[in-house]
Design a protein around this motif. Sequence first.
Motif, PDB file in Angstrom:
ATOM      1  N   VAL A 216      -3.401  10.430 -16.976  1.00  0.00           N
ATOM      2  CA  VAL A 216      -2.267   9.927 -16.558  1.00  0.00           C
ATOM      3  C   VAL A 216      -2.041  10.754 -15.246  1.00  0.00           C
ATOM      4  O   VAL A 216      -1.718  10.104 -14.037  1.00  0.00           O
ATOM      5  CB  VAL A 216      -0.749   9.996 -17.286  1.00  0.00           C
ATOM      6  N   ALA A 217      -2.215  12.091 -14.993  1.00  0.00           N
ATOM      7  CA  ALA A 217      -2.057  12.983 -14.027  1.00  0.00           C
ATOM      8  C   ALA A 217      -2.908  12.491 -12.961  1.00  0.00           C
ATOM      9  O   ALA A 217      -2.571  12.306 -11.551  1.00  0.00           O
ATOM     10  CB  ALA A 217      -2.252  14.347 -14.343  1.00  0.00           C
ATOM     11  N   PHE A 218      -4.243  12.218 -13.330  1.00  0.00           N
ATOM     12  CA  PHE A 218      -5.397  11.929 -12.247  1.00  0.00           C
ATOM     13  C   PHE A 218      -4.924  10.492 -11.831  1.00  0.00           C
ATOM     14  O   PHE A 218      -4.997  10.046 -10.495  1.00  0.00           O
ATOM     15  CB  PHE A 218      -6.602  11.803 -13.281  1.00  0.00           C
ATOM     16  N   ALA A 219      -4.695   9.694 -12.632  1.00  0.00           N
ATOM     17  CA  ALA A 219      -4.278   8.085 -12.159  1.00  0.00           C
ATOM     18  C   ALA A 219      -3.011   8.145 -11.133  1.00  0.00           C
ATOM     19  O   ALA A 219      -2.922   7.628 -10.204  1.00  0.00           O
ATOM     20  CB  ALA A 219      -3.987   7.251 -13.355  1.00  0.00           C
ATOM     21  N   ALA A 220      -2.143   8.873 -11.602  1.00  0.00           N
ATOM     22  CA  ALA A 220      -0.864   9.143 -10.635  1.00  0.00           C
ATOM     23  C   ALA A 220      -1.330   9.616  -9.013  1.00  0.00           C
ATOM     24  O   ALA A 220      -0.882   9.369  -8.279  1.00  0.00           O
ATOM     25  CB  ALA A 220       0.067   9.932 -11.270  1.00  0.00           C
ATOM     26  N   GLY A 221      -2.318  10.708  -9.334  1.00  0.00           N
ATOM     27  CA  GLY A 221      -2.669  11.267  -7.960  1.00  0.00           C
ATOM     28  C   GLY A 221      -3.498  10.089  -7.174  1.00  0.00           C
ATOM     29  O   GLY A 221      -3.117  10.189  -6.024  1.00  0.00           O
ATOM     30  N   ILE A 222      -4.367   9.366  -7.807  1.00  0.00           N
ATOM     31  CA  ILE A 222      -4.800   8.387  -7.326  1.00  0.00           C
ATOM     32  C   ILE A 222      -3.977   7.311  -6.533  1.00  0.00           C
ATOM     33  O   ILE A 222      -3.997   6.966  -5.337  1.00  0.00           O
ATOM     34  CB  ILE A 222      -5.981   7.630  -7.949  1.00  0.00           C
ATOM     35  N   VAL A 223      -3.048   6.952  -7.185  1.00  0.00           N
ATOM     36  CA  VAL A 223      -1.859   6.043  -6.662  1.00  0.00           C
ATOM     37  C   VAL A 223      -1.197   6.496  -5.548  1.00  0.00           C
ATOM     38  O   VAL A 223      -0.864   6.104  -4.472  1.00  0.00           O
ATOM     39  CB  VAL A 223      -0.972   5.637  -8.169  1.00  0.00           C
ATOM     40  N   PHE A 224      -1.030   7.817  -5.745  1.00  0.00           N
ATOM     41  CA  PHE A 224      -0.115   8.698  -4.677  1.00  0.00           C
ATOM     42  C   PHE A 224      -1.070   8.773  -3.265  1.00  0.00           C
ATOM     43  O   PHE A 224      -0.567   8.379  -2.259  1.00  0.00           O
ATOM     44  CB  PHE A 224       0.527   9.934  -4.958  1.00  0.00           C
ATOM     45  N   LEU A 225      -2.227   8.723  -3.382  1.00  0.00           N
ATOM     46  CA  LEU A 225      -3.246   9.017  -2.172  1.00  0.00           C
ATOM     47  C   LEU A 225      -3.140   7.592  -1.708  1.00  0.00           C
ATOM     48  O   LEU A 225      -3.288   7.334  -0.262  1.00  0.00           O
ATOM     49  CB  LEU A 225      -4.555   9.438  -2.639  1.00  0.00           C
ATOM     50  N   VAL A 226      -3.510   6.600  -2.500  1.00  0.00           N
ATOM     51  CA  VAL A 226      -3.458   4.904  -2.003  1.00  0.00           C
ATOM     52  C   VAL A 226      -2.145   4.694  -0.962  1.00  0.00           C
ATOM     53  O   VAL A 226      -2.358   4.371  -0.183  1.00  0.00           O
ATOM     54  CB  VAL A 226      -3.803   4.124  -3.063  1.00  0.00           C
ATOM     55  N   VAL A 227      -1.186   5.224  -1.829  1.00  0.00           N
ATOM     56  CA  VAL A 227       0.160   4.757  -1.131  1.00  0.00           C
ATOM     57  C   VAL A 227       0.419   5.580   0.128  1.00  0.00           C
ATOM     58  O   VAL A 227       0.872   5.013   1.183  1.00  0.00           O
ATOM     59  CB  VAL A 227       1.321   4.939  -2.221  1.00  0.00           C
ATOM     60  N   GLY A 228      -0.031   6.768   0.012  1.00  0.00           N
ATOM     61  CA  GLY A 228       0.270   7.678   1.269  1.00  0.00           C
ATOM     62  C   GLY A 228      -0.707   7.117   2.266  1.00  0.00           C
ATOM     63  O   GLY A 228      -0.417   6.885   3.756  1.00  0.00           O
ATOM     64  N   ALA A 229      -1.919   6.731   2.006  1.00  0.00           N
ATOM     65  CA  ALA A 229      -3.027   6.127   2.982  1.00  0.00           C
ATOM     66  C   ALA A 229      -2.436   4.998   3.849  1.00  0.00           C
ATOM     67  O   ALA A 229      -2.610   4.587   4.656  1.00  0.00           O
ATOM     68  CB  ALA A 229      -4.241   6.057   2.429  1.00  0.00           C
ATOM     69  N   LEU A 230      -2.099   4.048   2.609  1.00  0.00           N
ATOM     70  CA  LEU A 230      -1.564   2.764   3.105  1.00  0.00           C
ATOM     71  C   LEU A 230      -0.305   2.498   4.012  1.00  0.00           C
ATOM     72  O   LEU A 230       0.085   1.877   4.986  1.00  0.00           O
ATOM     73  CB  LEU A 230      -1.105   1.769   2.020  1.00  0.00           C
ATOM     74  N   GLY A 231       0.408   3.616   3.988  1.00  0.00           N
ATOM     75  CA  GLY A 231       1.524   4.170   4.886  1.00  0.00           C
ATOM     76  C   GLY A 231       1.085   4.102   6.392  1.00  0.00           C
ATOM     77  O   GLY A 231       1.881   3.896   7.176  1.00  0.00           O
ATOM     78  N   PHE A 232      -0.109   4.339   6.507  1.00  0.00           N
ATOM     79  CA  PHE A 232      -0.714   4.686   7.837  1.00  0.00           C
ATOM     80  C   PHE A 232      -1.551   3.301   8.309  1.00  0.00           C
ATOM     81  O   PHE A 232      -2.159   3.230   9.420  1.00  0.00           O
ATOM     82  CB  PHE A 232      -1.522   5.834   7.871  1.00  0.00           C
ATOM     83  N   VAL A 233      -1.363   2.324   7.671  1.00  0.00           N
ATOM     84  CA  VAL A 233      -2.325   1.082   7.835  1.00  0.00           C
ATOM     85  C   VAL A 233      -1.378   0.036   8.585  1.00  0.00           C
ATOM     86  O   VAL A 233      -0.448  -0.514   7.679  1.00  0.00           O
ATOM     87  CB  VAL A 233      -3.175   0.595   6.631  1.00  0.00           C
ATOM     88  N   PRO A 234      -1.500  -0.157   9.771  1.00  0.00           N
ATOM     89  CA  PRO A 234      -0.773  -1.571  10.311  1.00  0.00           C
ATOM     90  C   PRO A 234      -1.135  -2.916   9.672  1.00  0.00           C
ATOM     91  O   PRO A 234      -2.429  -2.835   9.218  1.00  0.00           O
ATOM     92  CB  PRO A 234      -1.356  -1.354  11.856  1.00  0.00           C
ATOM     93  N   GLY A 235       0.121  -3.495   9.391  1.00  0.00           N
ATOM     94  CA  GLY A 235      -0.195  -4.745   8.675  1.00  0.00           C
ATOM     95  C   GLY A 235       0.417  -4.534   7.334  1.00  0.00           C
ATOM     96  O   GLY A 235       1.284  -5.500   6.941  1.00  0.00           O
ATOM     97  N   VAL A 236      -0.146  -3.445   6.601  1.00  0.00           N
ATOM     98  CA  VAL A 236       0.366  -3.021   5.295  1.00  0.00           C
ATOM     99  C   VAL A 236       1.800  -2.363   5.528  1.00  0.00           C
ATOM    100  O   VAL A 236       2.816  -2.563   4.798  1.00  0.00           O
ATOM    101  CB  VAL A 236      -0.445  -2.136   4.522  1.00  0.00           C
ATOM    102  N   THR A 237       1.894  -1.763   6.664  1.00  0.00           N
ATOM    103  CA  THR A 237       3.045  -1.064   6.914  1.00  0.00           C
ATOM    104  C   THR A 237       3.520  -1.956   8.174  1.00  0.00           C
ATOM    105  O   THR A 237       3.017  -1.941   9.143  1.00  0.00           O
ATOM    106  CB  THR A 237       2.879   0.150   7.476  1.00  0.00           C
TER     107      THR A 237
END
Length: 157
Positions: free
Chosen positions: A18-39
């Motif tokens: 669960v901690a690993f999966a949560a870490g992956i989700v947070f990384l994806v969300v953080g990265a998507l915040g820098f993607v024009p179009g998704v943001t």
Amino acid sequence: MDRLLRTRVGARDPVRRVAFAAGIVFLVVGALGFVPGVTTGWDTIEPAGHSSHAMLLGMFATSVLHNVIHLTFGVLGLVASRTARGSALFLALGGVAYLLLWAYGLATPDESALNALPVNAADDWLHLALGVAMITALLVTRRPEPRHARAAPPPPG
């Protein structure tokens, strides 16, 4: 052989997964915040503060600081998932942090100078859900104490 078996059993530990999966989700969300179009409103993103009008998925207020916090949380989740104790600590403290962030969001007007991340109503309710989910995941995945580890009563005499 015993070390290999412990490693494989530990890798299947639900709290670590669960901690690993949560870490992956947070990384994806953080990265998507820098993607024009998704943001949406990418051209208005600010380092921090309520003047950032960028919206992750067109719904969640974001800024560079907000995205960096998600990325940092993701790295912490991955590092914590190396041990059951670290995973439990990540889920507990992360859950409490997100509940505090929910309260912060409710108490801080969107256009206030105190809204440093920034957060909006959608963020507030997502933070509540994340806090509850992380604490619930911890409670559901924690292992009961093994029977043989409990202290035996002293012998009579």
